[in-house]
Structure formats: C-alpha cells, structure tokens
Design a protein around this motif. Sequence first.
Motif, mmCIF file in Angstrom:
data_model
loop_
_atom_site.group_PDB
_atom_site.id
_atom_site.type_symbol
_atom_site.label_atom_id
_atom_site.label_comp_id
_atom_site.label_asym_id
_atom_site.label_seq_id
_atom_site.Cartn_x
_atom_site.Cartn_y
_atom_site.Cartn_z
ATOM 1 N N LEU A 181 0.832 -1.203 0.000
ATOM 2 C CA LEU A 181 0.000 0.000 0.000
ATOM 3 C C LEU A 181 0.867 1.254 0.000
ATOM 4 N N LYS A 182 1.901 1.261 0.833
ATOM 5 C CA LYS A 182 2.774 2.431 0.893
ATOM 6 C C LYS A 182 3.454 2.687 -0.448
ATOM 7 N N ASN A 183 3.749 1.616 -1.185
ATOM 8 C CA ASN A 183 4.358 1.778 -2.507
ATOM 9 C C ASN A 183 3.375 2.298 -3.545
ATOM 10 N N SER A 184 2.087 2.264 -3.215
ATOM 11 C CA SER A 184 1.076 2.796 -4.133
ATOM 12 C C SER A 184 0.607 4.183 -3.695
ATOM 13 N N MET A 185 1.423 4.840 -2.867
ATOM 14 C CA MET A 185 1.142 6.201 -2.424
ATOM 15 C C MET A 185 2.334 7.097 -2.740
#
Length: 255
Positions: free
Chosen positions: A211-215
């Motif tokens: 998720l953090k990599n998609s932000m």
Amino acid sequence: MAANKRTIGIIVALVILVCVVAGANLYFMYYLNVEEAPHVSSTRALENMIRQKIRELHPVYLNRNPRLFMYRNKLLKNYKPAPYENATVLWDIANWWPQENEIYPIYDTSMAQLLQTLRLEPITKVTNLAKGTQLKLLVRLANKQKVIFKPQWYEREAVIEGTVYAGKDRHTAEVYAFYLGAVLDLRWTPIVVGRVVNLKTDIYDRGDSELKNSMTITETENGTEQYCLFGRCHYCNEEETVCGDEQNNIEGVLI
C-alpha cells in the motif's frame, strides 16, 4: 445419418446462440453510448429538471400514502446514528442478517448502532484491494471487522461529461444506493456510511508495504507533506492520484 443430423442441429443452434448474444451486446453497447439526454451544466440544473418532471406527473402519483409518516418515522429511527457499547456484538448480529432476498432487515434497532461503528471505530490495518476496475482499499477496524473504503474523486457539484460509465466511481452513489434501497424496500445494497479519513495517520501509517508503494508523498510550498494514493486496480496508475486537503484528510465511504 441420424448422428450427422444431430451434429448439424447442434452446430446450427450454437451459431444462432452466438449471433443472438453478439447482437444483444452490440445493441446495448450502442444505446449506452447514444447521448439522448440534454446537457446538464450542474447538479442544481439536474435537480430543477427532476422537479419539473415531477410536476408533469399525473396527479394520481402525487397522492401521499396515508401511512407515509408512520413508515418515515420508523425508517428515520432505524437509521439515525445511535451510541453503542460493543462493536463486535453488533457485527455478530449483522452477520446473521443476510437472507436469500435481502442483506439486512427492514427494521432492526441494531442498524443505527452499526452505522455508528463504521463512522467511529479506529482503523487498525489497511491493504490494497486490487480486484476490479476502481480504486478501493480493504480496511480492518478495531473490532477486526473488514470493510471497503472508496475515496472521493470529484467535488459534489462536478458534472462528468461522456457516457454513463465515464470517470471514476462517485463515492456518494454508494450512500444514495443504500438509503434508496431502504426507502424502496429493495434491501440488496451493502451497508454504507460516509467517513473522513486521514491519508497519513489512518491509511499510510496503518498500511502494509504494498500500500505504501502505491502512495506518493510530496513536500508542499509551506513545508508540509502531502499524501496521495493511486492504489492497485485494473485502471489504477501513478498518473491518477487522489489526495487529501491541507491536513491530508479525505472524504470517502466505508462499505
């Protein structure tokens, strides 16, 4: 000979079936793309158009059911947010609600409390929900209940040009569908509430590595960090992100 006739019959039937299916698809695709509706410049203009159509209805449709206020008061009481003590117990009750032809009962005092849990229960874990075409997140609340979060993409007054499926999902449509289903006694839509979340403290800090990599995190002119999300889905990409306000708060819905 009989076997050959049977084979030919099956082939002909399959060809006819394929033609019917293809024709139906072409028919509906054509009519979905035909723009017969008049141009609407704003939601206010749309509201005025609906009111005008209502005024043109036959008088018989304008007569109020004498039991209107009784049903209305019951519905308002059923869906008005109410305080709760144990969210886990409420979700245990809700898990017994779905039946063959409904997701929740027409009247249940637990509904008002359940809606409040969706609004208030702390978020403990967030992951991407990659299935489907639209951006959505899988959220776990403090009572371990899993729900789906859909963010707001457009301002409420925004008018999306194009076909009926143009643009992103409008998060408020989920809320409207839920309450409209309750009013019309078509209780097939999932339970939904609107909720404001913080993209940093509620989403990023509670998210896994994927998720953090998609932000994205960028520094603003006043030195603060702006958190944006593009997620994982069929149409999700880094060029289209949804961001919060100056405090990284963003409106959305929990389903």
